[in-house]
Design an enzyme around this catalytic site. Structure first.
Site, PDB file in Angstrom:
ATOM      1  N   GLU B 131      38.981  43.569  39.029  1.00 33.89           N
ATOM      2  CA  GLU B 131      39.601  44.690  38.809  1.00 33.89           C
ATOM      3  C   GLU B 131      39.411  45.690  40.396  1.00 33.89           C
ATOM      4  O   GLU B 131      40.759  45.494  40.868  1.00 33.89           O
ATOM      5  CB  GLU B 131      39.746  45.956  37.428  1.00 33.89           C
ATOM      6  CG  GLU B 131      40.329  45.256  36.053  1.00 33.89           C
ATOM      7  CD  GLU B 131      41.477  44.951  36.294  1.00 33.89           C
ATOM      8  OE1 GLU B 131      41.575  44.235  37.153  1.00 33.89           O
ATOM      9  OE2 GLU B 131      42.097  45.286  35.322  1.00 33.89           O
ATOM     10  N   THR B 184      51.209  48.452  41.475  1.00 37.44           N
ATOM     11  CA  THR B 184      50.156  48.772  40.577  1.00 37.44           C
ATOM     12  C   THR B 184      50.008  50.648  41.888  1.00 37.44           C
ATOM     13  O   THR B 184      50.207  51.123  41.378  1.00 37.44           O
ATOM     14  CB  THR B 184      49.123  48.309  40.207  1.00 37.44           C
ATOM     15  OG1 THR B 184      49.252  47.432  39.445  1.00 37.44           O
ATOM     16  CG2 THR B 184      47.682  48.794  39.682  1.00 37.44           C
TER      17      THR B 184
END
Lengths: 329, 329
Positions: B131, B184
C-alpha cells in the site's frame, strides 16, 4: 394514606478512557439514597439533605433531585405532593456522577411511587435535564448507567440513542478519589474545541476495540483498547501525580486506568477483586507520597442501576426493605 | 520440478462510514487473481498483466504485487525464482482496494508456494508495504480484510493490532462504481488535518454502535450507526449526485450507504440479496440521470479472504482447481 419509598442510585464512571462523552458504567457503591414520601399538599418539598457537608441547596428550585422530580410531575400532569430526603452517600464534585446519582434516585423513586408510568429509558431525558441544572450540559454518560446499570454507550444525543453493552462478569472497578477539587467547568474549559484527525482515528480504533472486547469478554482486547490519546493527556495535568498513579495501577495488573468523568477520581479496571485490591493500595500509595489522601472504592460493575431499597405502604407500619443491610439505616 | 499456484484476493470496502481508516470488509467479488510459478532463476519476473487496460507497470520494482513478493522473499531469506501473472478482475482506482487485492494475492500465493512459512496475520505488514508503494501510505484497512476476510478493525497502527469483528451472516453489500476518476491523493488532500471535538464524539459513538451492532447481529443498531459526519460530507463533493444516490439506496432499504475507501465507489449494506438488488437498481438510476455509467457488484460479506483457486504440482499435469468455475479461466 401516604406512601414512602427508599431508592438507591449508584455512582458512575463516565468517559472510560477512549469513550469521552459516549461511554459510562455503574458501580455497586458508592451512591445516593433518597427517601420520598407522598404528602397531602400539591408541593414538592425537600426536608432533609445529609452527607453533603452543607454544600447542597435546600431550595427546591436549585436542588437537582427536587428540580427533576418537579419537571417529571409536570410532564405526567400529576399534582401529587412529594417530600424528599436526600442522603448523599458519595462525594460531591468527585467525577463519579454525584448529581446524576441524585437525579436518577429521585426520578426512579417518584416514578415507582406513582406506579411506574414511565420506563427506565423514558426517565432518561428527565435525568439529563438534572445534569443541565447541575453542570450546564445535559450529558447522558453518567445518568444512563446510573439508571440502567452496566456499561452504556451514548451512540447519539440527537436523537438520543442509548445502547447497553454486555460486559464480562468478572470485571471490577477500582476507584480512588483524591481529596482535591476540580470544577467540572475547569475540566471542560481546558479541552480544545478542535483535535487532530490522526488522534481521532486512534480514538475510534480504541473505542471500537473496547466495545468488541467488552461484548466478547476479551480481556486482552479490553486492555489494549483502554487508551485515551485526546482527553486524558490534557485533563491529567489537573490531577497531581496522575502519571505515577496510573503507572502503579497498570503495574499492579490493571487492564487500564484513566480519569473518571472530569476527575479528580481515577478509575482502573481489572478482572478480579484480589487484583482490584492490590491496584487500590498501589494507587493510594502514589497519592500518599505527595501528601494527598483519597477515598477508595472497589466494586464489580453494577448491572442493575437504580433500585428500590424499601417501601412503606402506610404510616406506622414497619418498612419492608428489599436489602436487609439498609434496614437500620 | 516447478510448481504453479492460482490465488484470488477480494476487493474490499474500507472506512465503512464511521470507521475512517480503522474498519474494512471483504467482498466475494470482484477481486484479483495471480498465477505464480516457481522458476529456476533467482529472479522475480512479471510476465503478464491482464485486465488493467495497460495502466499497470510491468516493471518489477514498480508493480505492487511483484514488489511485495520481492520484499517477502528477502525477509524469509529465500532466493526462489518466481514468475508472476496478474489478472486484474476489478477496476483500478475505484476505492475498492485494487492495489490491496494485488498485493494480498501475490503474497498469499508466494507464501503458499513456499509451504506457508508465515501465517495470514504475519503477511499483513508486507501487504501494507504494498500500500505504501501504491499510494504512499501503509494503510491496513483494505489489506487486512482482503487477507483475512470479514470485517476487520484496525485498532492500532503502532503497534499494529488487527481485530476480526463477527457480523451477521445475512449482511450483503451493494457497490456501485461510477465511471469517473478520483485520485487517492486528491481524496486525501481534501480532508482537513483538524476536526471538531464534537464531531469526533459523534463519530466514536457511531463506531462503538456499529461494532456492537455487527457483533450482536442487531441490524437496527447497525443502521443507526452507519453515519459519517466527518469524512463523507467532504469527500462526497468529489462524487457527482452522491446525495441522491445515497438517498435512493436508503429509500430502497439500505441499512446505510457511504463512500467506499476514498471513492468514487459507493457502498450500501442490507440484510438480503433481494433488497441488495433493488438498492443497486436505485443507485444506478440516480447516476444514469446525470449520464454516468457504473459497474455494480452485489456480494455477501466474504468471510474467507485470500484463497487458493488451484495448484499445479508438475509441468504438464492438469491443473486441479478447488473451484471448478475457474478451471477454464
Amino acid at each position: 394514606m401516604n406512601k414512602q419509598i427508599k431508592v438507591f442510585a449508584p455512582a458512575t464512571v463516565a468517559n472510560v478512557a477512549c469513550g469521552f462523552d459516549v461511554l459510562g458504567f455503574a458501580l455497586n457503591e458508592p451512591g445516593d439514597e433518597v427517601i420520598l414520601q407522598t404528602t397531602d399538599s400539591n408541593e414538592v418539598t425537600l426536608s432533609k439533605i445529609t452527607g453533603d457537608g452543607g454544600k447542597l441547596p435546600l431550595d427546591v428550585s436549585k436542588n437537582t433531585a427536587a428540580a427533576v422530580i418537579k419537571h417529571y410531575l409536570a410532564h405526567i400532569g400529576s399534582r401529587q405532593g412529594i417530600d424528599i430526603q436526600l442522603h448523599k452517600r458519595m462525594p460531591l464534585g468527585s467525577g463519579l456522577g454525584s448529581s446524576a446519582a441524585s437525579a436518577v434516585a429521585g426520578l426512579f423513586a417518584v416514578n415507582e411511587l406513582l406506579g411506574s408510568p414511565l420506563t427506565r429509558a423514558e426517565l432518561l431525558p428527565f435525568a439529563m435535564e438534572g445534569e443541565r441544572i447541575a453542570s450546564g450540559a445535559a450529558h447522558a454518560d453518567n445518568v444512563a448507567p446510573a439508571l440502567l446499570g452496566g456499561f452504556v454507550l451514548v451512540r447519539s444525543y440527537n436523537p438520543l440513542d442509548i445502547v447497553s453493552i454486555p460486559f464480562p462478569k468478572d470485571l471490577v472497578a477500582t476507584v480512588v478519589h483524591p481529596q482535591i477539587e476540580i470544577r467540572t467547568e475547569d475540566a471542560r474549559s481546558i479541552l480544545k474545541k478542535s483535535i487532530l484527525l490522526k488522534d481521532a482515528i486512534q480514538q475510534w480504533g480504541n473505542i471500537g476495540g473496547l466495545i468488541a472486547g467488552l461484548i466478547q469478554g476479551d480481556y486482552d482486547l479490553i486492555k489494549r483498547s483502554l487508551q485515551d490519546v485526546i482527553i486524558e493527556p490534557v485533563r491529567s495535568l489537573l490531577i497531581p501525580n496522575f502519571d505515577k498513579v496510573k503507572q502503579a495501577a497498570l503495574e499492579s495488573g490493571a487492564l487500564g486506568c484513566s480519569i473518571s468523568g472530569s476527575g479528580p477520581s481515577i478509575f482502573a479496571l481489572s478482572n478480579s477483586l484480589a487484583i482490584a485490591g492490590e491496584i487500590a493500595s498501589a494507587m493510594r500509595k502514589e497519592l500518599k507520597v505527595i501528601g494527598i489522601d483519597c477515598d477508595v472504592y472497589i466494586s464489580p460493575i453494577n448491572n442493575v442501576g437504580a433500585r428500590v431499597l424499601g417501601v412503606q405502604q402506610e404510616k406506622g407500619e414497619n418498612l419492608v426493605f428489599t436489602h436487609s443491610s439498609y434496614a437500620n439505616d
